[in-house]
Design a protein around this motif. Sequence first.
Motif, PDB file in Angstrom:
ATOM      1  N   HIS A 147       9.708  15.287  -2.364  1.00  0.00           N
ATOM      2  CA  HIS A 147      10.688  14.200  -2.322  1.00  0.00           C
ATOM      3  C   HIS A 147      10.904  13.639  -0.920  1.00  0.00           C
ATOM      4  O   HIS A 147      10.893  12.422  -0.737  1.00  0.00           O
ATOM      5  CB  HIS A 147      12.029  14.658  -2.890  1.00  0.00           C
ATOM      6  CG  HIS A 147      11.970  15.022  -4.347  1.00  0.00           C
ATOM      7  ND1 HIS A 147      11.419  14.208  -5.297  1.00  0.00           N
ATOM      8  CD2 HIS A 147      12.400  16.121  -5.004  1.00  0.00           C
ATOM      9  CE1 HIS A 147      11.513  14.783  -6.476  1.00  0.00           C
ATOM     10  NE2 HIS A 147      12.097  15.961  -6.334  1.00  0.00           N
ATOM     11  N   VAL A 148      11.094  14.492   0.063  1.00  0.00           N
ATOM     12  CA  VAL A 148      11.392  14.021   1.424  1.00  0.00           C
ATOM     13  C   VAL A 148      10.208  13.249   1.997  1.00  0.00           C
ATOM     14  O   VAL A 148      10.363  12.172   2.577  1.00  0.00           O
ATOM     15  CB  VAL A 148      11.777  15.205   2.342  1.00  0.00           C
ATOM     16  CG1 VAL A 148      11.969  14.743   3.771  1.00  0.00           C
ATOM     17  CG2 VAL A 148      13.034  15.878   1.815  1.00  0.00           C
ATOM     18  N   LYS A 149       9.007  13.777   1.844  1.00  0.00           N
ATOM     19  CA  LYS A 149       7.800  13.117   2.353  1.00  0.00           C
ATOM     20  C   LYS A 149       7.583  11.774   1.653  1.00  0.00           C
ATOM     21  O   LYS A 149       7.246  10.779   2.300  1.00  0.00           O
ATOM     22  CB  LYS A 149       6.587  14.030   2.136  1.00  0.00           C
ATOM     23  CG  LYS A 149       5.303  13.491   2.664  1.00  0.00           C
ATOM     24  CD  LYS A 149       5.233  13.612   4.154  1.00  0.00           C
ATOM     25  CE  LYS A 149       3.829  13.295   4.621  1.00  0.00           C
ATOM     26  NZ  LYS A 149       3.719  13.307   6.058  1.00  0.00           N
ATOM     27  N   CYS A 186       3.881   8.296  -5.618  1.00  0.00           N
ATOM     28  CA  CYS A 186       3.071   9.415  -6.116  1.00  0.00           C
ATOM     29  C   CYS A 186       3.394  10.701  -5.365  1.00  0.00           C
ATOM     30  O   CYS A 186       3.519  11.766  -5.964  1.00  0.00           O
ATOM     31  CB  CYS A 186       1.581   9.096  -5.981  1.00  0.00           C
ATOM     32  SG  CYS A 186       1.030   7.803  -7.094  1.00  0.00           S
ATOM     33  N   VAL A 187       3.532  10.602  -4.046  1.00  0.00           N
ATOM     34  CA  VAL A 187       3.867  11.778  -3.238  1.00  0.00           C
ATOM     35  C   VAL A 187       5.266  12.274  -3.585  1.00  0.00           C
ATOM     36  O   VAL A 187       5.530  13.478  -3.609  1.00  0.00           O
ATOM     37  CB  VAL A 187       3.740  11.455  -1.734  1.00  0.00           C
ATOM     38  CG1 VAL A 187       4.280  12.586  -0.877  1.00  0.00           C
ATOM     39  CG2 VAL A 187       2.292  11.154  -1.374  1.00  0.00           C
ATOM     40  N   ILE A 211       0.821  -1.207   0.000  1.00  0.00           N
ATOM     41  CA  ILE A 211       0.000   0.000   0.000  1.00  0.00           C
ATOM     42  C   ILE A 211       0.860   1.265   0.000  1.00  0.00           C
ATOM     43  O   ILE A 211       0.605   2.204  -0.748  1.00  0.00           O
ATOM     44  CB  ILE A 211      -0.942  -0.005   1.223  1.00  0.00           C
ATOM     45  CG1 ILE A 211      -1.946  -1.148   1.061  1.00  0.00           C
ATOM     46  CG2 ILE A 211      -1.651   1.333   1.383  1.00  0.00           C
ATOM     47  CD1 ILE A 211      -2.805  -1.419   2.247  1.00  0.00           C
ATOM     48  N   GLU A 212       1.897   1.287   0.826  1.00  0.00           N
ATOM     49  CA  GLU A 212       2.634   2.531   1.041  1.00  0.00           C
ATOM     50  C   GLU A 212       3.630   2.868  -0.069  1.00  0.00           C
ATOM     51  O   GLU A 212       3.900   4.051  -0.293  1.00  0.00           O
ATOM     52  CB  GLU A 212       3.343   2.489   2.387  1.00  0.00           C
ATOM     53  CG  GLU A 212       2.354   2.507   3.539  1.00  0.00           C
ATOM     54  CD  GLU A 212       3.006   2.525   4.891  1.00  0.00           C
ATOM     55  OE1 GLU A 212       4.202   2.872   4.987  1.00  0.00           O
ATOM     56  OE2 GLU A 212       2.322   2.189   5.867  1.00  0.00           O
ATOM     57  N   MET A 257       7.726   5.764   1.840  1.00  0.00           N
ATOM     58  CA  MET A 257       8.216   4.486   1.303  1.00  0.00           C
ATOM     59  C   MET A 257       9.112   3.749   2.301  1.00  0.00           C
ATOM     60  O   MET A 257       9.198   2.523   2.270  1.00  0.00           O
ATOM     61  CB  MET A 257       8.952   4.715  -0.010  1.00  0.00           C
ATOM     62  CG  MET A 257       8.012   5.097  -1.134  1.00  0.00           C
ATOM     63  SD  MET A 257       8.780   5.128  -2.756  1.00  0.00           S
ATOM     64  CE  MET A 257       9.714   6.631  -2.681  1.00  0.00           C
ATOM     65  N   ALA A 258       9.753   4.458   3.213  1.00  0.00           N
ATOM     66  CA  ALA A 258      10.621   3.824   4.210  1.00  0.00           C
ATOM     67  C   ALA A 258       9.852   3.328   5.426  1.00  0.00           C
ATOM     68  O   ALA A 258      10.371   2.531   6.209  1.00  0.00           O
ATOM     69  CB  ALA A 258      11.699   4.804   4.656  1.00  0.00           C
TER      70      ALA A 258
END
Length: 74
Positions: free
Chosen positions: A50-52, A44-45, A37-38, A57-58
């Motif tokens: 980029h940081v968010k 997309c985010v 899901i993430e 993803m992490a």
Amino acid sequence: MTGGIGCVQCGTRSNPCRCKVVGPTLGCLCFLGAAIIEWPVGACVYLFKHVKGRRIMAHPATVVYPKVSNAIPI
């Protein structure tokens, strides 16, 4: 290997045989579920922030897996 059971994290003191199998296995399953899901959401985010996006993803690796794996002592 202890008593015919495959050890994933031998040497821990959280159970008598000092091997963890259940916690890391469930942690891996929860990691995969969260990642499905993430990671697309994070991608997309990432296009806009980029940081968010990287933080999203992490999240499965830095939060989900360790919490589930450490919550179950065997």
